[in-house]
Motif scaffolding. Structure first.
Motif, PDB file in Angstrom:
ATOM      1  N   ILE A  60      32.828 -48.468 -42.304  1.00 51.55           N
ATOM      2  CA  ILE A  60      32.151 -47.234 -41.920  1.00 51.55           C
ATOM      3  C   ILE A  60      30.955 -47.527 -41.027  1.00 51.55           C
ATOM      4  CG2 ILE A  60      30.524 -47.008 -43.858  1.00 51.55           C
ATOM      5  CD1 ILE A  60      32.674 -44.146 -42.467  1.00 51.55           C
ATOM      6  N   GLU A  61      30.289 -48.668 -41.263  1.00 54.23           N
ATOM      7  CA  GLU A  61      29.152 -49.052 -40.402  1.00 54.23           C
ATOM      8  C   GLU A  61      29.622 -49.342 -38.990  1.00 54.23           C
ATOM      9  OE1 GLU A  61      27.520 -52.284 -42.603  1.00 54.23           O
ATOM     10  OE2 GLU A  61      26.124 -51.012 -43.744  1.00 54.23           O
ATOM     11  N   GLU A 116      30.022 -47.333 -33.263  1.00 56.23           N
ATOM     12  CA  GLU A 116      30.769 -46.812 -32.116  1.00 56.23           C
ATOM     13  C   GLU A 116      30.273 -45.424 -31.732  1.00 56.23           C
ATOM     14  OE1 GLU A 116      35.113 -47.480 -31.786  1.00 56.23           O
ATOM     15  OE2 GLU A 116      34.958 -48.333 -33.815  1.00 56.23           O
ATOM     16  N   LEU A 117      29.986 -44.585 -32.731  1.00 59.97           N
ATOM     17  CA  LEU A 117      29.473 -43.250 -32.445  1.00 59.97           C
ATOM     18  C   LEU A 117      28.115 -43.317 -31.762  1.00 59.97           C
ATOM     19  CD1 LEU A 117      30.436 -41.378 -35.754  1.00 59.97           C
ATOM     20  CD2 LEU A 117      31.392 -40.942 -33.487  1.00 59.97           C
ATOM     21  N   ALA A 134      37.917 -40.010 -35.600  1.00 57.46           N
ATOM     22  CA  ALA A 134      38.457 -39.434 -36.839  1.00 57.46           C
ATOM     23  C   ALA A 134      39.974 -39.539 -36.864  1.00 57.46           C
ATOM     24  CB  ALA A 134      38.023 -37.975 -36.976  1.00 57.46           C
ATOM     25  N   LYS A 135      40.608 -39.219 -35.715  1.00 54.38           N
ATOM     26  CA  LYS A 135      42.063 -39.319 -35.640  1.00 54.38           C
ATOM     27  C   LYS A 135      42.531 -40.746 -35.868  1.00 54.38           C
ATOM     28  CE  LYS A 135      42.713 -35.400 -32.487  1.00 54.38           C
ATOM     29  NZ  LYS A 135      43.139 -34.989 -31.119  1.00 54.38           N
ATOM     30  N   LYS A 136      41.744 -41.723 -35.363  1.00 50.73           N
ATOM     31  CA  LYS A 136      42.157 -43.122 -35.408  1.00 50.73           C
ATOM     32  C   LYS A 136      41.816 -43.803 -36.737  1.00 50.73           C
ATOM     33  CE  LYS A 136      39.825 -46.001 -32.793  1.00 50.73           C
ATOM     34  NZ  LYS A 136      39.254 -47.098 -33.617  1.00 50.73           N
ATOM     35  N   ASP A 137      40.622 -43.510 -37.268  1.00 49.41           N
ATOM     36  CA  ASP A 137      40.130 -44.327 -38.391  1.00 49.41           C
ATOM     37  C   ASP A 137      40.000 -43.579 -39.728  1.00 49.41           C
ATOM     38  OD1 ASP A 137      39.850 -46.634 -36.794  1.00 49.41           O
ATOM     39  OD2 ASP A 137      37.916 -45.908 -36.043  1.00 49.41           O
TER      40      ASP A 137
END
Length: 628
Positions: free
Chosen positions: A291-292, A297-298, A308-311
């Motif tokens: 999550i970190e 990346e964000l 969100a779609k990817k991870d």
């Protein structure tokens, strides 16, 4: 002080008083003991008593069960004391049957050990949590049922001993598959038929009925003209909805209420979040690293929806870019909720930990609190204020109605005057046809109660609905009896005409049947193939006749049957074999037959035990408790 008491207790007077006190307690104890034996049991089976308390408890349980099963229909049935008496009698018969089985089991020396009782309790699902015996749950259930552990264990022992005998008897029953197959094949048969209905109505026009015939019919069939018990009622009714129509509410009253309760007319703030979820899995630390990395990346400008779609491992929301639904505050997990309602539109939270895992939350949109304008809710407020005032007025008048009708029980005029109402009246009616406005089981029961009919008093206040009550008293009462000749003359004329018309229709149907048998049909027949036993298109009497006719051989089988308004001639052309008889149908029917045989065995056992037993009922001396 103690020394003086000891000295005083040695005197003659003190000893005399002490002896009298002891004797009074002794006689009171003996009287209590003897008095406890004076209550007549509900029934006695071979010297063993069934107490009234036991009967009453089981009866109340049965009433509750029927009420849950039948719903509002039970209230209608319960308004008839005869129905409740039949329920109570069936409960008593059940207790008698149990007592007979218990005695038979004792005579056969059937027993259940302590270990068997304990094992039965340990394996009872009602006392288990997650498949294991839970003593706290066991104790809680027993408290709810009103049992002590020792008493419950003993009741289990009695029940298990009883079941030893019953299961040994009915458990040996079985049904053969060939037997079930034969029944299934018979039940599943269909018939190819032709039929014609001879309507009796046209024959009535030429039938004359004399007064002598009518009087003779009346004299020979007086039991058919019994008039049920009837009452005519006076009543006073209070209904809050009637008050509301006459209550005025000003715009100022409505505005004042609006200003005081403005929060009731506000929408709740809602927020539309999206999230990326990484569950803990087997390694929370690894999930934290994941999550970190996404958060980094964000922060570097990556698109939230694409990540969100990817991870995201919330697969349902991931395909929508992490988008969830609109939420009010306090709905989501507290940590998620707290983070969401601190965000500004478009912001992304830091890492949020909930019981589901680690989240990154983005606020997509928000709906702020909005207040409805007064004009939009004015009509609703006025309606509510009217109802509130009507309810207040109703409660005040209801108490006056109850008090006055009780204090002056031989008239309703005073009660009506106290609540500014009118005494209303009904025509005569029976239990089966009450006025529509009073068609309520509670009203019918009160109308035919001892308090109203025999004592001539006002009824208690009866609730008909929400803030809707009535008090009634008898105006006129007609006991059940035979209707007069003049009352039923026209009905008798119609019956005689119908009977004579049916006879003429029967003659014509027989003529048609004879012509069909002779091969010279004089009537047009309607053909219908594959008629089953439960066919709903034809009249039941006609279906019944079809399946009683003999199997046709060289020629069709012909018969006639009476219908409610005429006769029918029936021609059976063919018997068709059952269709769709498979292993599943046969297995189901085999089980049903075995169950039926077991039920018959049990009934036979009880009948046999009763024939050998000495049973007395309290009802024989009218000593059983009145229905509650």
């Amino acid at each position: 002080m103690l020394e003086k008491i000891r000295e005083g207790s040695q005197g003659v007077i003190a000893k005399t008083i002490l002896i009298l006190v002891i004797l009074s307690f002794a006689f009171a104890g003996v009287s209590s003991y003897l008095g406890s034996k004076t209550e007549v049991a509900a029934a006695t089976v071979n010297g063993d008593e069934i107490s009234k308390a036991e009967l009453e408890q089981l009866y109340q349980n049965e009433r509750n069960r029927l009420q849950q099963q039948l719903g509002e229909m039970f209230d209608t049935l319960a308004s008839n004391d005869g129905y409740l008496k039949s329920v109570k009698q069936s409960v008593l018969e059940r207790l008698v049957a149990q007592k007979l089985v218990d005695q038979a089991a004792a005579n056969l020396n059937l027993t259940v050990s302590d270990a068997q009782v304990k094992q039965a309790i340990l394996s009872e699902p009602a006392f288990q949590t997650d498949g294991h015996f839970d003593n706290d749950r066991f104790q809680a259930v027993l408290r709810q049922l009103g049992y002590q552990p020792a008493a419950f264990s003993e009741s289990m022992r009695v029940d298990m001993t009883r079941r030893q005998l019953i299961e040994a008897l009915i458990g040996s029953e079985f049904a053969l598959k060939s037997e079930a197959k034969n029944i299934a094949e018979i039940q599943g048969q269909s018939r190819d038929i032709r039929y014609a209905i001879v309507d009796a109505e046209p024959y009535k026009a030429n039938i004359a009925v004399t007064d002598a015939q009518v009087k003779e019919y009346y004299d020979q069939n007086t039991s058919q003209f019994v008039r049920p018990e009837q009452v005519s009622l006076d009543y006073v009714e209070l209904n809050a909805s009637d008050f509301a129509n006459n209550i005025k509410v000003t715009a100022e009253d409505a505005k004042a209420y609006y200003d005081e309760h403005k929060n009731q007319y506000q929408t709740t703030e809602k927020r539309l979040p999206a999230h990326i979820l990484i569950p803990f899995g087997d390694d929370e630390a690894k999930a934290k690293v994941k999550i970190e990395a996404i958060k980094k990346e964000l922060d570097n400008g990556a698109d939230f929806a694409e990540l969100a779609k990817k991870d995201s491992q919330d697969t349902f929301s991931a395909k929508n870019g992490g988008k969830l639904d609109w939420y009010e505050q306090g709905v989501m997990d507290p940590a998620f909720d707290d983070a969401l309602f601190k965000l500004k539109k478009g912001q992304v939270s830091g890492i949020v930990k909930t019981e589901f895992g680690f989240h990154l939350i983005k606020l997509l949109d928000e709906k702020p609190v909005e207040t409805q304008q007064f004009e939009a809710v004015k009509a609703d407020i006025e309606k509510e204020l009217k109802q509130r005032k009507a309810d207040d007025q109703f409660y005040s008048l209801q108490q006056k109605l109850a008090d006055t009708s009780y204090e002056v029980p031989d008239t309703l005029e005073d009660a009506a005057k106290a609540v500014d109402a009118k005494v209303m009246h009904t025509a005569l009616f029976s239990r089966a046809n009450p006025p529509v406005s009073l068609n309520d089981p509670k009203v019918i029961k009160a109308a035919f109660s001892e308090q109203v009919l025999d004592q001539g008093m006002n009824s208690d206040v009866i609730e008909l609905g929400n803030n809707h009550v009535i008090v009634l008293r008898v105006n006129e009462h007609k006991a059940a009896g035979t209707k007069s000749f003049d009352e039923v003359k026209s009905d008798i004329v119609a019956r005689i005409k119908q009977d004579k018309a049916n006879e003429q229709a029967k003659t014509k149907a027989q003529e048609y049947a004879a012509s069909i048998k002779a091969g010279k049909s004089e009537v047009k027949l309607t053909a219908k193939s594959k008629v089953h036993r439960y066919d709903r298109e034809l009249q039941p009497a006609l279906i019944g006749k079809v399946f009683k006719l003999a199997k046709p051989n060289d020629a069709p089988t012909v018969g006639t049957v009476e219908l409610p308004n005429g006769y029918a001639v029936v021609v059976l052309d063919k018997i068709n074999a059952a269709e769709g008889i498979n292993d599943s149908v046969i297995s189901s029917l085999t089980q049903q037959l075995a169950n039926n045989y077991s039920e018959l065995d049990y009934r036979s056992l009880i009948s046999y035990l009763k024939s050998k037993a000495e049973i007395t009922y309290a009802e024989d001396a009218n000593e059983i408790n009145e229905l509650q």
